[in-house]
Design an enzyme around this catalytic site. Structure first.
Site, PDB file in Angstrom:
ATOM      1  N   ARG A 115      -8.850 -11.359   1.899  1.00 25.55           N
ATOM      2  CA  ARG A 115      -8.951 -10.302   2.899  1.00 25.55           C
ATOM      3  C   ARG A 115      -9.934  -9.264   2.391  1.00 25.55           C
ATOM      4  O   ARG A 115     -10.386  -9.357   1.252  1.00 25.55           O
ATOM      5  CB  ARG A 115      -7.573  -9.673   3.154  1.00 25.55           C
ATOM      6  CG  ARG A 115      -7.022  -8.938   1.967  1.00 25.55           C
ATOM      7  CD  ARG A 115      -5.617  -8.461   2.247  1.00 25.55           C
ATOM      8  NE  ARG A 115      -5.481  -7.038   1.938  1.00 25.55           N
ATOM      9  CZ  ARG A 115      -4.310  -6.417   1.818  1.00 25.55           C
ATOM     10  NH1 ARG A 115      -3.179  -7.089   1.997  1.00 25.55           N
ATOM     11  NH2 ARG A 115      -4.242  -5.150   1.537  1.00 25.55           N
ATOM     12  N   ASN A 153      -7.271  -0.742   7.133  1.00 25.55           N
ATOM     13  CA  ASN A 153      -6.155  -0.770   6.195  1.00 25.55           C
ATOM     14  C   ASN A 153      -6.691  -0.504   4.796  1.00 25.55           C
ATOM     15  O   ASN A 153      -7.504  -1.286   4.291  1.00 25.55           O
ATOM     16  CB  ASN A 153      -5.467  -2.138   6.214  1.00 25.55           C
ATOM     17  CG  ASN A 153      -4.213  -2.165   5.365  1.00 25.55           C
ATOM     18  OD1 ASN A 153      -3.266  -1.439   5.632  1.00 25.55           O
ATOM     19  ND2 ASN A 153      -4.230  -2.981   4.319  1.00 25.55           N
ATOM     20  N   GLU A 154      -6.298   0.598   4.214  1.00 27.57           N
ATOM     21  CA  GLU A 154      -6.676   0.900   2.830  1.00 27.57           C
ATOM     22  C   GLU A 154      -8.138   0.555   2.553  1.00 27.57           C
ATOM     23  O   GLU A 154      -8.421  -0.401   1.824  1.00 27.57           O
ATOM     24  CB  GLU A 154      -5.812   0.113   1.844  1.00 27.57           C
ATOM     25  CG  GLU A 154      -4.376   0.504   1.836  1.00 27.57           C
ATOM     26  CD  GLU A 154      -3.569  -0.348   0.870  1.00 27.57           C
ATOM     27  OE1 GLU A 154      -4.027  -1.434   0.493  1.00 27.57           O
ATOM     28  OE2 GLU A 154      -2.478   0.093   0.495  1.00 27.57           O
ATOM     29  N   GLU A 307       3.447   3.074   4.033  1.00 28.81           N
ATOM     30  CA  GLU A 307       3.911   1.798   3.466  1.00 28.81           C
ATOM     31  C   GLU A 307       4.534   2.088   2.116  1.00 28.81           C
ATOM     32  O   GLU A 307       4.048   2.965   1.393  1.00 28.81           O
ATOM     33  CB  GLU A 307       2.739   0.860   3.157  1.00 28.81           C
ATOM     34  CG  GLU A 307       2.098   0.185   4.295  1.00 28.81           C
ATOM     35  CD  GLU A 307       0.930  -0.685   3.803  1.00 28.81           C
ATOM     36  OE1 GLU A 307       0.977  -1.210   2.663  1.00 28.81           O
ATOM     37  OE2 GLU A 307      -0.027  -0.820   4.562  1.00 28.81           O
ATOM     38  N   GLU A 355       1.099 -13.203   0.819  1.00 29.27           N
ATOM     39  CA  GLU A 355       2.036 -12.192   0.318  1.00 29.27           C
ATOM     40  C   GLU A 355       3.484 -12.655   0.478  1.00 29.27           C
ATOM     41  O   GLU A 355       4.372 -11.846   0.730  1.00 29.27           O
ATOM     42  CB  GLU A 355       1.786 -10.857   1.006  1.00 29.27           C
ATOM     43  CG  GLU A 355       0.388 -10.347   0.696  1.00 29.27           C
ATOM     44  CD  GLU A 355       0.270  -8.822   0.723  1.00 29.27           C
ATOM     45  OE1 GLU A 355       0.830  -8.163  -0.161  1.00 29.27           O
ATOM     46  OE2 GLU A 355      -0.403  -8.322   1.632  1.00 29.27           O
ATOM     47  N   HIS A 358       6.036 -10.820  -1.635  1.00 33.92           N
ATOM     48  CA  HIS A 358       6.143  -9.367  -1.547  1.00 33.92           C
ATOM     49  C   HIS A 358       7.428  -9.011  -0.801  1.00 33.92           C
ATOM     50  O   HIS A 358       7.654  -9.480   0.293  1.00 33.92           O
ATOM     51  CB  HIS A 358       4.932  -8.810  -0.807  1.00 33.92           C
ATOM     52  CG  HIS A 358       4.824  -7.341  -0.948  1.00 33.92           C
ATOM     53  ND1 HIS A 358       5.551  -6.474  -0.171  1.00 33.92           N
ATOM     54  CD2 HIS A 358       4.135  -6.584  -1.810  1.00 33.92           C
ATOM     55  CE1 HIS A 358       5.276  -5.234  -0.545  1.00 33.92           C
ATOM     56  NE2 HIS A 358       4.431  -5.280  -1.539  1.00 33.92           N
TER      57      HIS A 358
HETATM   58  C1  GLA Z   1      -1.018  -2.755   0.575  1.00 33.45           C
HETATM   59  C2  GLA Z   1      -1.507  -3.233   1.902  1.00 33.45           C
HETATM   60  C3  GLA Z   1      -0.601  -4.159   2.604  1.00 33.45           C
HETATM   61  C4  GLA Z   1       0.082  -5.091   1.658  1.00 33.45           C
HETATM   62  C5  GLA Z   1       0.783  -4.281   0.620  1.00 33.45           C
HETATM   63  C6  GLA Z   1       1.651  -5.092  -0.297  1.00 33.45           C
HETATM   64  O1  GLA Z   1      -0.468  -1.509   0.629  1.00 33.45           O
HETATM   65  O2  GLA Z   1      -1.837  -2.197   2.780  1.00 33.45           O
HETATM   66  O3  GLA Z   1      -1.369  -4.883   3.514  1.00 33.45           O
HETATM   67  O4  GLA Z   1      -0.841  -5.955   1.087  1.00 33.45           O
HETATM   68  O5  GLA Z   1      -0.176  -3.571  -0.114  1.00 33.45           O
HETATM   69  O6  GLA Z   1       0.971  -5.854  -1.201  1.00 33.45           O
END
Ligand code: GLA
Length: 660
Positions: A115, A153-154, A307, A355, A358
């Site tokens: 990603r 996202n991030e 998150e 993931e 996770h």
């Molecule tokens: C990050 C991402 C999520 C996910 C989490 C957990 O915060 O924003 O998409 O990947 O980590 O690994």
């Protein structure tokens, strides 16, 4: 205040997480509705990684599946935080636009299959990102489920490709104006690095040895600005079709190369992600560190934990399980510091895929599990805290954070690998947290007048304006602790000549540092007051300050190590080495005592965290987290929102939210 619009819409604080229903089928969706209801979920982040489904081929959209999920969530009473999917371009996109794949500093171009495989400066990527954001906004801009927009996202991927080189040059022209100014700033007179045309300039790609430090620092600044520009483009494309608040989820440094102060000004709601990196009480300290930074970026306004790791802690490459009760304790650690709720990654643990291990709100084992029971308990707790919405947190102490200073400490060629930025901030914050205090972060050029004590643990780079601001802060009555290797270079990374730190700050501290003397690997020194230190020492002399501890080793024997200067109405402290934890805690404790700073609830024993939230109308609440394994009697019984009754003692590991 846009966060207020969100909590008004939700009727209280937010509880929920990332929801990726495209991994499951209709039977599971039905169970999701029922379990979300049980867990009191009121906000779900949808669509973060949905680009391939939303736009199966360039310019052709398929919204039917998303329509169905948004309608279903709305019917179930769950509001939606709708993401633009631009963090994960689909394979068709990278095959059509291979120049939009990121290139590392060594020239290696990455491929898709993971990603975040995009280059922000690639025109094709930027066009596609704007297009998909606009298409989503047009379709869902006024959907009744929609409460918040979540851009990307991030933002994390860096790139050194030719598109980046071109964009970097545009940025450099705007910053430096002329090639002469750039050559001067980057000190290209040394090592024959002089540029005679803009086209010769590259991002700091891998080279034979040290890369030019000015080039590296400017690249970090450029990348942050470029990221902000990419965010703004999507935000504005959304705003053309929707009036709902827009944000992106930040992951605090050092994961992202972003100037967080700048991002804080551009988002409608500050949202951050937090993944604890140690078990036990260290996880609580880490949560407090990130939460205090989030609130500070928001300028003290309420913000949102977007998150967090549901039931795991990432420590040393291992995914450890949280202790019983941690889900609630960690959630309330953020709420205590101004978060308007708590969201997790992700709702249901993936059965397969990248993931799959996770942890999530609904684990592989299903709802009959400790995790889901604790999630449900946390959801019930958060649902009881609606009256806290809009209240804020006050701090009397601050730690200084400046992205320029952070990036400056990442350049090649510094005198010791033990010089560190984020760990130094965490140690400073931890010492204040252990002393029971709520901590703000501030920029060295912010107005610091409201703080009684300010710690500057790592200000290698300090502007003239910053140095003058700190001088004035002390002159006006503040207590400032400056730590080693601070005020050493200006914003162009040019050394301060005539002695460190920068002149106005030197005046406030009453010291002049002549030379740095990094310690050897593993070397531990003892100061005259018995405290021990590692990593660093300095040869300095006092110019008005009093010496509180001296070096006792080698050629520095007898020289000042820790000093204190009465300056104007305040006190400038200088610590020229890295004290071990106990000595550092004692030093910070002494500063706090002398400045008369005490915790909100001074009678609580160590290991009980207490933070107060204040409403504009004068109401307030103490949020208490008991990290001890025994019950702790409260100074006076108060009404606890979590149990909706009077509480005389905090249970072992328990939490309380007391109306004052
Ligand atoms: C990050 C991402 C999520 C996910 C989490 C957990 O915060 O924003 O998409 O990947 O980590 O690994």
């Amino acid at each position: 205040m846009d966060i207020r619009r969100l909590t008004d819409r939700l009727g209280g604080l937010a509880f929920g997480g990332d929801y990726n229903p495209e991994q499951w089928d209709a039977e599971v969706w039905k169970e999701d509705d029922e379990l979300m209801h049980r867990a009191r979920v009121n906000l779900a982040t949808v669509g973060v990684f949905s680009w391939a489904l939303l736009e199966p081929e360039e310019g052709r959209y398929d919204f039917d599946w998303l329509d169905a999920h948004l309608d279903r969530l709305h019917a179930a009473g769950v509001a939606v935080d709708l993401a633009t999917p631009t963090a994960s371009p689909p394979p068709w996109f990278t095959l059509a636009h291979p120049d939009a794949l990121p290139v590392g500093p060594d020239g290696t171009r990455l491929t898709h299959g993971s990603r975040d495989t995009y280059c922000l400066t690639a025109p094709a990527y930027r066009r596609a990102a704007r297009r998909v954001a606009a298409a989503l906004a047009e379709r869902y801009g006024d959907h009744p489920a929609l409460a918040l927009w979540h851009v990307h996202n991030e933002y994390v991927t860096l790139c050194w490709c030719d598109h980046t080189a071109a964009a970097f040059r545009v940025w450099l022209r705007a910053r430096h104006g002329t090639l002469e100014a750039l050559n001067e700033a980057w000190a290209t007179a040394f090592w024959s690095q002089r540029y005679t045309s803009w086209e010769q300039i590259l991002p700091p790609r891998q080279s034979q040895w040290h890369r030019n430090p000015g080039q590296s620092l400017d690249y970090s600044r450029f990348w942050s600005d470029e990221t902000l520009a990419a965010y703004r483009e999507q935000r504005d494309a959304i705003r053309a079709h929707s009036d709902r608040p827009v944000t992106t989820n930040l992951m605090l440094p050092g994961y992202q190369n972003l100037d967080l102060w700048a991002f804080g000004r551009e988002v409608d709601v500050v949202c951050v992600n937090h993944y604890p990196d140690a078990p036990g009480v260290d996880a609580a300290a880490h949560a407090a560190f990130d939460a205090d930074r989030a609130r500070s970026i928001a300028g003290g306004a309420p913000w949102l934990l977007m998150e967090s790791g549901t039931n795991t802690v990432y420590a040393g490459g291992r995914v450890l399980a949280k202790e019983p009760g941690d889900i609630l304790r960690h959630s309330l650690a953020h709420v205590a510091r101004g978060s308007e709720g708590t969201l997790f990654f992700q709702w249901r643990q993936s059965r397969a895929g990248a993931e799959q291990w996770h942890s999530s709100m609904v684990p592989h084992a299903g709802p009959d599990s400790r995790t889901f029971r604790e999630v449900t308990a946390a959801g019930e707790a958060v649902a009881r805290l609606g009256e806290l919405a809009g209240s804020t947190v006050r701090a009397e102490v601050a730690v200084l954070h400046d992205s320029d200073a952070w990036w400056a400490m990442k350049v090649d060629g510094l005198p010791s690998p033990d010089l560190e930025y984020v760990p130094a901030l965490r140690r400073a914050h931890r010492a204040l947290w252990d002393a029971g205090l709520t901590v703000d972060f501030a920029h060295p050029e912010h107005d610091l007048g409201r703080y009684r004590v300010v710690l500057a643990p790592a200000l290698f780079l300090l502007t003239d304006a910053g140095a003058e601001n700190l001088r004035r802060y002390v002159a006006d009555g503040g207590t400032l602790l400056v730590q080693h290797f601070s005020g050493v270079v200006d914003e162009r990374l040019h050394a301060r000549l005539g002695g460190y730190p920068a002149a106005p700050l030197r005046e406030a501290l009453g010291v002049r540092v002549e030379e740095h003397r990094p310690l050897r690997q593993g070397e531990r020194i003892t100061l005259s007051d018995g405290s021990t230190a590692t990593a660093w020492s300095e040869s300095l002399r006092t110019e008005g300050a009093e010496t509180l501890a001296a070096y006792t080793h080698g050629m520095l024997d007898g020289g000042p190590a820790l000093t204190r200067h009465d300056f104007g109405g305040g006190h400038g402290w200088y610590l020229s080495t890295r004290l071990d934890d106990s000595g550092y805690a004692a030093l910070v404790g002494r500063l706090l005592r002398e400045a008369g700073v005490t915790p909100d609830l001074p009678d609580l024993p160590a290991g009980v965290e207490a933070v107060t939230r204040h409403a504009p109308d004068g109401r307030s609440w103490h949020l208490l987290l008991n990290h001890r394994s025994e019950a702790v009697p409260l100074p006076r019984p108060s009404h606890d929102l979590l149990t909706d009754g009077p509480l005389a003692a905090l249970p072992p590991g328990g939490c309380a939210v007391l109306r004052t």
